[in-house]
Design a protein around this motif. Structure first.
Motif, PDB file in Angstrom:
ATOM      1  N   LEU A  36       0.827  -1.199   0.000  1.00  0.00           N
ATOM      2  CA  LEU A  36       0.000   0.000   0.000  1.00  0.00           C
ATOM      3  C   LEU A  36       0.866   1.257   0.000  1.00  0.00           C
ATOM      4  CD1 LEU A  36      -2.721   1.473   0.154  1.00  0.00           C
ATOM      5  CD2 LEU A  36      -2.623   1.176   2.657  1.00  0.00           C
ATOM      6  N   ILE A  37       1.915   1.269   0.829  1.00  0.00           N
ATOM      7  CA  ILE A  37       2.817   2.424   0.883  1.00  0.00           C
ATOM      8  C   ILE A  37       3.463   2.648  -0.487  1.00  0.00           C
ATOM      9  CG2 ILE A  37       5.004   3.260   1.846  1.00  0.00           C
ATOM     10  CD1 ILE A  37       4.116   1.870   4.508  1.00  0.00           C
ATOM     11  N   ALA A  38       3.922   1.566  -1.115  1.00  0.00           N
ATOM     12  CA  ALA A  38       4.541   1.688  -2.441  1.00  0.00           C
ATOM     13  C   ALA A  38       3.528   2.201  -3.470  1.00  0.00           C
ATOM     14  CB  ALA A  38       5.112   0.342  -2.879  1.00  0.00           C
ATOM     15  N   SER A  39       2.311   1.702  -3.422  1.00  0.00           N
ATOM     16  CA  SER A  39       1.274   2.153  -4.359  1.00  0.00           C
ATOM     17  C   SER A  39       0.929   3.613  -4.144  1.00  0.00           C
ATOM     18  CB  SER A  39       0.009   1.303  -4.199  1.00  0.00           C
ATOM     19  OG  SER A  39       0.250  -0.026  -4.571  1.00  0.00           O
ATOM     20  N   LEU A  40       0.818   4.021  -2.897  1.00  0.00           N
ATOM     21  CA  LEU A  40       0.524   5.422  -2.605  1.00  0.00           C
ATOM     22  C   LEU A  40       1.679   6.317  -3.042  1.00  0.00           C
ATOM     23  CD1 LEU A  40      -1.134   5.110   0.920  1.00  0.00           C
ATOM     24  CD2 LEU A  40      -2.272   5.694  -1.236  1.00  0.00           C
ATOM     25  N   GLY A  41       2.914   5.848  -2.858  1.00  0.00           N
ATOM     26  CA  GLY A  41       4.080   6.611  -3.302  1.00  0.00           C
ATOM     27  C   GLY A  41       4.072   6.804  -4.810  1.00  0.00           C
ATOM     28  N   LEU A  42       3.768   5.754  -5.550  1.00  0.00           N
ATOM     29  CA  LEU A  42       3.693   5.858  -7.013  1.00  0.00           C
ATOM     30  C   LEU A  42       2.557   6.782  -7.441  1.00  0.00           C
ATOM     31  CD1 LEU A  42       4.394   2.152  -8.024  1.00  0.00           C
ATOM     32  CD2 LEU A  42       5.898   4.128  -8.352  1.00  0.00           C
ATOM     33  N   ALA A  43       1.422   6.706  -6.740  1.00  0.00           N
ATOM     34  CA  ALA A  43       0.300   7.588  -7.057  1.00  0.00           C
ATOM     35  C   ALA A  43       0.688   9.040  -6.814  1.00  0.00           C
ATOM     36  CB  ALA A  43      -0.927   7.213  -6.216  1.00  0.00           C
ATOM     37  N   HIS A  44       1.363   9.303  -5.705  1.00  0.00           N
ATOM     38  CA  HIS A  44       1.802  10.674  -5.406  1.00  0.00           C
ATOM     39  C   HIS A  44       2.802  11.149  -6.462  1.00  0.00           C
ATOM     40  CE1 HIS A  44       4.194  13.808  -3.318  1.00  0.00           C
ATOM     41  NE2 HIS A  44       2.971  14.220  -3.007  1.00  0.00           N
ATOM     42  N   ALA A  45       3.740  10.286  -6.818  1.00  0.00           N
ATOM     43  CA  ALA A  45       4.740  10.652  -7.833  1.00  0.00           C
ATOM     44  C   ALA A  45       4.064  11.026  -9.151  1.00  0.00           C
ATOM     45  CB  ALA A  45       5.728   9.507  -8.038  1.00  0.00           C
ATOM     46  N   SER A  46       3.009  10.312  -9.523  1.00  0.00           N
ATOM     47  CA  SER A  46       2.331  10.625 -10.781  1.00  0.00           C
ATOM     48  C   SER A  46       1.605  11.963 -10.710  1.00  0.00           C
ATOM     49  CB  SER A  46       1.356   9.508 -11.172  1.00  0.00           C
ATOM     50  OG  SER A  46       0.211   9.522 -10.349  1.00  0.00           O
ATOM     51  N   LEU A  47       1.176  12.361  -9.519  1.00  0.00           N
ATOM     52  CA  LEU A  47       0.494  13.645  -9.366  1.00  0.00           C
ATOM     53  C   LEU A  47       1.455  14.830  -9.458  1.00  0.00           C
ATOM     54  CD1 LEU A  47      -2.002  12.871  -6.451  1.00  0.00           C
ATOM     55  CD2 LEU A  47      -2.530  13.101  -8.892  1.00  0.00           C
ATOM     56  N   VAL A  48       2.712  14.624  -9.089  1.00  0.00           N
ATOM     57  CA  VAL A  48       3.677  15.732  -9.056  1.00  0.00           C
ATOM     58  C   VAL A  48       4.753  15.619 -10.133  1.00  0.00           C
ATOM     59  CG1 VAL A  48       3.305  16.098  -6.581  1.00  0.00           C
ATOM     60  CG2 VAL A  48       5.176  14.616  -7.334  1.00  0.00           C
ATOM     61  N   GLU A  49       4.619  14.650 -11.047  1.00  0.00           N
ATOM     62  CA  GLU A  49       5.685  14.374 -12.005  1.00  0.00           C
ATOM     63  C   GLU A  49       6.047  15.548 -12.906  1.00  0.00           C
ATOM     64  OE1 GLU A  49       4.703  11.080 -14.524  1.00  0.00           O
ATOM     65  OE2 GLU A  49       2.836  11.978 -15.199  1.00  0.00           O
ATOM     66  N   LYS A  50       5.128  16.435 -13.174  1.00  0.00           N
ATOM     67  CA  LYS A  50       5.408  17.553 -14.080  1.00  0.00           C
ATOM     68  C   LYS A  50       5.895  18.795 -13.333  1.00  0.00           C
ATOM     69  CE  LYS A  50       2.467  16.035 -17.817  1.00  0.00           C
ATOM     70  NZ  LYS A  50       3.357  15.165 -18.458  1.00  0.00           N
ATOM     71  N   ARG A  51       5.935  18.723 -12.019  1.00  0.00           N
ATOM     72  CA  ARG A  51       6.392  19.854 -11.202  1.00  0.00           C
ATOM     73  C   ARG A  51       7.857  19.675 -10.827  1.00  0.00           C
ATOM     74  NH1 ARG A  51       2.120  19.519  -6.477  1.00  0.00           N
ATOM     75  NH2 ARG A  51       0.399  18.823  -7.769  1.00  0.00           N
ATOM     76  N   PRO A  52       8.588  20.781 -10.712  1.00  0.00           N
ATOM     77  CA  PRO A  52       9.960  20.656 -10.216  1.00  0.00           C
ATOM     78  C   PRO A  52       9.929  20.256  -8.742  1.00  0.00           C
ATOM     79  CG  PRO A  52       9.375  22.970 -10.470  1.00  0.00           C
ATOM     80  CD  PRO A  52       8.224  22.164 -11.020  1.00  0.00           C
ATOM     81  N   PRO A  53      10.949  19.539  -8.279  1.00  0.00           N
ATOM     82  CA  PRO A  53      10.954  19.160  -6.863  1.00  0.00           C
ATOM     83  C   PRO A  53      10.985  20.416  -5.988  1.00  0.00           C
ATOM     84  CG  PRO A  53      12.882  18.266  -8.020  1.00  0.00           C
ATOM     85  CD  PRO A  53      12.119  19.077  -8.998  1.00  0.00           C
ATOM     86  N   PRO A  54      10.272  20.382  -4.864  1.00  0.00           N
ATOM     87  CA  PRO A  54      10.287  21.547  -3.980  1.00  0.00           C
ATOM     88  C   PRO A  54      11.662  21.715  -3.337  1.00  0.00           C
ATOM     89  CG  PRO A  54       9.079  19.740  -2.970  1.00  0.00           C
ATOM     90  CD  PRO A  54       9.435  19.300  -4.359  1.00  0.00           C
ATOM     91  N   PRO A  55      11.969  22.911  -2.845  1.00  0.00           N
ATOM     92  CA  PRO A  55      13.265  23.120  -2.195  1.00  0.00           C
ATOM     93  C   PRO A  55      13.400  22.223  -0.964  1.00  0.00           C
ATOM     94  CG  PRO A  55      11.967  25.172  -2.274  1.00  0.00           C
ATOM     95  CD  PRO A  55      11.132  24.091  -2.863  1.00  0.00           C
ATOM     96  N   ILE A  56      14.602  21.786  -0.703  1.00  0.00           N
ATOM     97  CA  ILE A  56      14.853  20.924   0.451  1.00  0.00           C
ATOM     98  C   ILE A  56      15.132  21.739   1.712  1.00  0.00           C
ATOM     99  CG2 ILE A  56      17.336  20.617   0.077  1.00  0.00           C
ATOM    100  CD1 ILE A  56      14.986  17.779   1.047  1.00  0.00           C
TER     101      ILE A  56
END
Length: 126
Positions: A36-56
């Motif tokens: 479930l954690i891996a699936s949620l991580g992939l789902a989140h990644a697909s939602l933000v894939e076109k955005r630049p990574p936020p500042p660390i």
């Protein structure tokens, strides 16, 4: 959702929150929770894939002090991939390009020059 650990410590219970309009709960074992954690991580990644990574800078994170890790060449970028076992998220890997590698080397070399009052302190988090 609310997540609680079962009394026997072998499962976690996911329960819908009051006011969500849905009732009930589901028990997941370690393998199911990791999936479930891996699936949620992939789902989140697909939602933000076109955005630049936020500042660390200023980001909150939980460091991992005990893990298995591996360093290997990433043929696609000719960089290096550092992969490690995160206790919350499972296997995680990050690829560093040539410029990143130089910055990391400089940082590690600088860290090696730090004076420590007790040699055993080198193995402790700072």
């Amino acid at each position: 959702m609310q997540v609680t650990r079962s009394e026997d410590g072998k499962t976690v219970i996911l329960s819908f929150l009051e006011g969500s309009g849905i009732s009930g709960s589901i028990a997941l074992d370690e393998t199911q929770l990791a999936q479930l954690i891996a699936s949620l991580g992939l789902a989140h990644a697909s939602l933000v894939e076109k955005r630049p990574p936020p500042p660390i800078a200023g980001a909150r994170f939980t460091p991992v002090y005990t893990t298995n890790w591996a360093l290997q060449i990433d043929a696609l970028t000719e960089g290096s991939m550092l992969a490690f076992q995160h206790p919350a998220y499972g296997p995680v890997g990050v690829v560093f390009g040539p410029q990143d590698i130089e910055q990391i080397i400089r940082g590690l070399q600088k860290q090696r020059t730090m004076i420590r009052s007790n040699p055993e302190d080198a193995s402790q988090p700072s």
